[in-house]
Design an enzyme around this catalytic site. Structure first.
Site, PDB file in Angstrom:
ATOM      1  N   ALA A  63       0.857  -1.191   0.000  1.00  0.00           N
ATOM      2  CA  ALA A  63       0.000   0.000   0.000  1.00  0.00           C
ATOM      3  C   ALA A  63       0.891   1.238   0.000  1.00  0.00           C
ATOM      4  O   ALA A  63       2.010   1.203   0.522  1.00  0.00           O
ATOM      5  CB  ALA A  63      -0.880  -0.003   1.245  1.00  0.00           C
ATOM      6  N   GLY A 107       0.828  -5.199   0.742  1.00  0.00           N
ATOM      7  CA  GLY A 107      -0.209  -5.302  -0.282  1.00  0.00           C
ATOM      8  C   GLY A 107       0.331  -5.866  -1.595  1.00  0.00           C
ATOM      9  O   GLY A 107      -0.422  -6.419  -2.395  1.00  0.00           O
ATOM     10  N   GLU A 110       0.168  -9.494  -1.166  1.00  0.00           N
ATOM     11  CA  GLU A 110      -1.264  -9.837  -1.210  1.00  0.00           C
ATOM     12  C   GLU A 110      -1.796  -9.772  -2.641  1.00  0.00           C
ATOM     13  O   GLU A 110      -2.574 -10.634  -3.063  1.00  0.00           O
ATOM     14  CB  GLU A 110      -2.035  -8.883  -0.282  1.00  0.00           C
ATOM     15  CG  GLU A 110      -1.640  -9.111   1.170  1.00  0.00           C
ATOM     16  CD  GLU A 110      -2.185  -8.040   2.112  1.00  0.00           C
ATOM     17  OE1 GLU A 110      -2.010  -6.836   1.830  1.00  0.00           O
ATOM     18  OE2 GLU A 110      -2.797  -8.408   3.123  1.00  0.00           O
ATOM     19  N   GLU A 130       3.826  -5.391   7.528  1.00  0.00           N
ATOM     20  CA  GLU A 130       2.924  -4.390   8.115  1.00  0.00           C
ATOM     21  C   GLU A 130       3.153  -4.211   9.608  1.00  0.00           C
ATOM     22  O   GLU A 130       2.983  -3.112  10.144  1.00  0.00           O
ATOM     23  CB  GLU A 130       1.462  -4.788   7.866  1.00  0.00           C
ATOM     24  CG  GLU A 130       0.993  -4.638   6.425  1.00  0.00           C
ATOM     25  CD  GLU A 130       1.224  -5.879   5.567  1.00  0.00           C
ATOM     26  OE1 GLU A 130       2.040  -6.746   5.968  1.00  0.00           O
ATOM     27  OE2 GLU A 130       0.608  -5.981   4.495  1.00  0.00           O
TER      28      GLU A 130
HETATM   29  N1  CO8 Z   1       4.591   3.340  -0.252  1.00  0.00           N
HETATM   30  C1  CO8 Z   1       5.040   4.524  -0.697  1.00  0.00           C
HETATM   31  N2  CO8 Z   1       6.337   4.759  -0.999  1.00  0.00           N
HETATM   32  C2  CO8 Z   1       7.203   3.728  -0.850  1.00  0.00           C
HETATM   33  C3  CO8 Z   1       6.803   2.473  -0.393  1.00  0.00           C
HETATM   34  C4  CO8 Z   1       5.417   2.281  -0.098  1.00  0.00           C
HETATM   35  N3  CO8 Z   1       4.923   1.108   0.298  1.00  0.00           N
HETATM   36  N4  CO8 Z   1       7.883   1.651  -0.335  1.00  0.00           N
HETATM   37  C5  CO8 Z   1       8.932   2.405  -0.747  1.00  0.00           C
HETATM   38  N5  CO8 Z   1       8.531   3.650  -1.053  1.00  0.00           N
HETATM   39  C6  CO8 Z   1       9.324   4.768  -1.518  1.00  0.00           C
HETATM   40  C7  CO8 Z   1      10.279   5.255  -0.442  1.00  0.00           C
HETATM   41  O1  CO8 Z   1       9.619   6.147   0.430  1.00  0.00           O
HETATM   42  C8  CO8 Z   1      11.354   5.911  -1.277  1.00  0.00           C
HETATM   43  O2  CO8 Z   1      10.882   7.165  -1.681  1.00  0.00           O
HETATM   44  P1  CO8 Z   1      11.867   8.479  -1.577  1.00  0.00           P
HETATM   45  O3  CO8 Z   1      12.960   8.168  -2.567  1.00  0.00           O
HETATM   46  O4  CO8 Z   1      10.974   9.607  -2.008  1.00  0.00           O
HETATM   47  O5  CO8 Z   1      12.348   8.531  -0.196  1.00  0.00           O
HETATM   48  C9  CO8 Z   1      11.434   5.031  -2.519  1.00  0.00           C
HETATM   49  O6  CO8 Z   1      10.199   4.318  -2.559  1.00  0.00           O
HETATM   50  C10 CO8 Z   1      12.562   4.031  -2.469  1.00  0.00           C
HETATM   51  O7  CO8 Z   1      12.438   3.307  -1.248  1.00  0.00           O
HETATM   52  P2  CO8 Z   1      13.695   3.017  -0.303  1.00  0.00           P
HETATM   53  O8  CO8 Z   1      14.657   4.165  -0.340  1.00  0.00           O
HETATM   54  O9  CO8 Z   1      13.180   2.615   1.030  1.00  0.00           O
HETATM   55  O10 CO8 Z   1      14.353   1.774  -1.089  1.00  0.00           O
HETATM   56  P3  CO8 Z   1      15.250   0.607  -0.472  1.00  0.00           P
HETATM   57  O11 CO8 Z   1      15.774  -0.123  -1.653  1.00  0.00           O
HETATM   58  O12 CO8 Z   1      16.207   1.129   0.514  1.00  0.00           O
HETATM   59  O13 CO8 Z   1      14.220  -0.337   0.322  1.00  0.00           O
HETATM   60  C11 CO8 Z   1      12.167  -1.559   0.616  1.00  0.00           C
HETATM   61  C12 CO8 Z   1      13.257  -1.045  -0.382  1.00  0.00           C
HETATM   62  C13 CO8 Z   1      12.768  -2.640   1.526  1.00  0.00           C
HETATM   63  C14 CO8 Z   1      11.059  -2.166  -0.243  1.00  0.00           C
HETATM   64  C15 CO8 Z   1      11.648  -0.384   1.466  1.00  0.00           C
HETATM   65  O14 CO8 Z   1      11.290   0.683   0.600  1.00  0.00           O
HETATM   66  C16 CO8 Z   1      10.433  -0.732   2.274  1.00  0.00           C
HETATM   67  O15 CO8 Z   1      10.579  -1.371   3.301  1.00  0.00           O
HETATM   68  N6  CO8 Z   1       9.248  -0.255   1.851  1.00  0.00           N
HETATM   69  C17 CO8 Z   1       8.036  -0.428   2.612  1.00  0.00           C
HETATM   70  C18 CO8 Z   1       7.471  -1.812   2.451  1.00  0.00           C
HETATM   71  C19 CO8 Z   1       6.270  -1.971   3.343  1.00  0.00           C
HETATM   72  O16 CO8 Z   1       6.331  -1.799   4.531  1.00  0.00           O
HETATM   73  N7  CO8 Z   1       5.146  -2.338   2.726  1.00  0.00           N
HETATM   74  C20 CO8 Z   1       3.907  -2.518   3.430  1.00  0.00           C
HETATM   75  C21 CO8 Z   1       3.055  -1.300   3.256  1.00  0.00           C
HETATM   76  S1  CO8 Z   1       1.563  -1.408   4.229  1.00  0.00           S
HETATM   77  C22 CO8 Z   1       0.610  -2.420   3.323  1.00  0.00           C
HETATM   78  O17 CO8 Z   1       0.941  -2.842   2.256  1.00  0.00           O
HETATM   79  C23 CO8 Z   1      -0.704  -2.763   3.938  1.00  0.00           C
HETATM   80  C24 CO8 Z   1      -1.475  -3.672   3.022  1.00  0.00           C
HETATM   81  C25 CO8 Z   1      -2.888  -3.266   3.074  1.00  0.00           C
HETATM   82  C26 CO8 Z   1      -3.639  -3.721   1.905  1.00  0.00           C
HETATM   83  C27 CO8 Z   1      -3.210  -3.057   0.648  1.00  0.00           C
HETATM   84  C28 CO8 Z   1      -4.053  -3.490  -0.476  1.00  0.00           C
HETATM   85  C29 CO8 Z   1      -3.733  -2.754  -1.703  1.00  0.00           C
END
Ligand code: CO8
Length: 256
Positions: A63, A107, A110, A130
């Site tokens: 998400a 997500g 999922e 999450e």
């Molecule tokens: N949402 C928005 N932006 C994101 C997300 C995300 N999920 N993940 C990464 N980004 C953005 C970062 O903020 C960053 O942006 P900026 O350059 O502007 O700072 C850019 O993408 C690159 O990310 P990183 O610098 O963090 O890249 P890394 O290579 O260091 O790390 C990771 C990659 C490990 C994937 C890391 O970005 C990460 O942990 N991301 C979050 C993953 C996460 O926690 N996902 C769960 C989200 S909650 C969710 O999905 C709930 C599900 C609910 C149902 C959804 C149904 C659709």
């Protein structure tokens, strides 16, 4: 810029998630475009299977965290936030093949599990992180993961937030096959062409019967399967398939 890209390869519709700067996170706009593209390919009589993929390095990071952070409980609850993703995917009759390279998180994992078949590149990583954000999976992670890989492994992923890699996902049964990252899309398109080469209504019946297995008890499921099996006898393609086998020739499907 559009959050997805679509293209056709023969009888296969290909959808790519395309928000590289946000690692293909599922914004509301992306989900809307994705569902619309899926429905478009589902309605297109020249398309027999759909591929859903991300980029070479990331499938989907879940998400959109920035978007979700602004949502209150009342807003999310009232709008049934992201329910349209699950509803959209589950209403598609044609097989949806998920091709996963890189991260499939939250997500994103999922969304992958909503697909009918998953093929993964060897650098793919699956996770439900999450818990690290102070929330829980909200699009089937607690329900589909346990069916795909069993309770202990699902709990491990959901409660620790740790990822599993492609080979672990294959051994656990989450993905059908793992291939070198640069080969997985080509392999998947070939398999999708193969599926799209069969009779469309028969493929749709097979997909529906398999998906019902997750909803029904065994006796009801066997009954449902038998009814669809019997119904397939009424198809012209059934007559063609059996006739072609006995006539030692290739079948010519007419999708009727
Ligand atoms: N949402 C928005 N932006 C994101 C997300 C995300 N999920 N993940 C990464 N980004 C953005 C970062 O903020 C960053 O942006 P900026 O350059 O502007 O700072 C850019 O993408 C690159 O990310 P990183 O610098 O963090 O890249 P890394 O290579 O260091 O790390 C990771 C990659 C490990 C994937 C890391 O970005 C990460 O942990 N991301 C979050 C993953 C996460 O926690 N996902 C769960 C989200 S909650 C969710 O999905 C709930 C599900 C609910 C149902 C959804 C149904 C659709």
């Amino acid at each position: 810029m559009s959050s997805i890209l679509t293209e056709r390869s023969g009888k296969v519709g290909i959808i790519r998630l395309n928000r590289p700067k946000a690692l293909n996170a599922l914004s509301l706009a992306l989900v809307e475009e994705l569902v619309e593209a899926l429905r478009g390919f589902d309605k297109d009589s020249d398309v027999g299977a759909i591929i859903l993929t991300g980029s070479d390095t990331v499938f989907c990071a879940g998400a959109d965290i920035k978007e979700q952070k602004e949502l209150s409980f009342v807003q999310a609850y009232s709008a049934d936030y992201l329910k349209n993703l699950n509803d959209g995917l589950s209403s598609i009759h044609k097989p949806v093949i998920g091709v996963i390279n890189g991260y499939a998180l939250g997500g994103g994992c999922e969304l992958a599990m909503m697909c009918d078949i998953l093929y993964a590149g060897d650098k793919a990583k699956f996770g439900q992180p999450e818990i690290k954000l102070g929330t829980i999976p909200g699009a089937g992670g607690t329900q589909r993961l346990i069916r795909a890989i069993g309770k202990s492994k699902a709990m491990h992923m959901i409660l620790t937030g740790e990822m599993i890699d492609a080979s672990e996902a294959e051994v656990a049964g989450l993905v059908a096959k793992v291939l070198p990252a640069d080969q997985v899309l080509g392999f998947s398109i070939e398999r999708a062409q193969k599926i799209a080469g069969f009779s469309f209504p028969v493929v749709a019946m097979a997909k529906e019967a398999v998906n019902e297995a997750e909803e029904l008890n065994l006796q009801t499921g066997l009954h449902f399967e038998r009814r669809l099996y019997h119904a397939s006898f009424a198809l012209k393609d059934h007559e063609e398939g059996f006739g072609a086998f006995l006539g030692k020739r290739d079948p010519q499907w007419i999708n009727q």
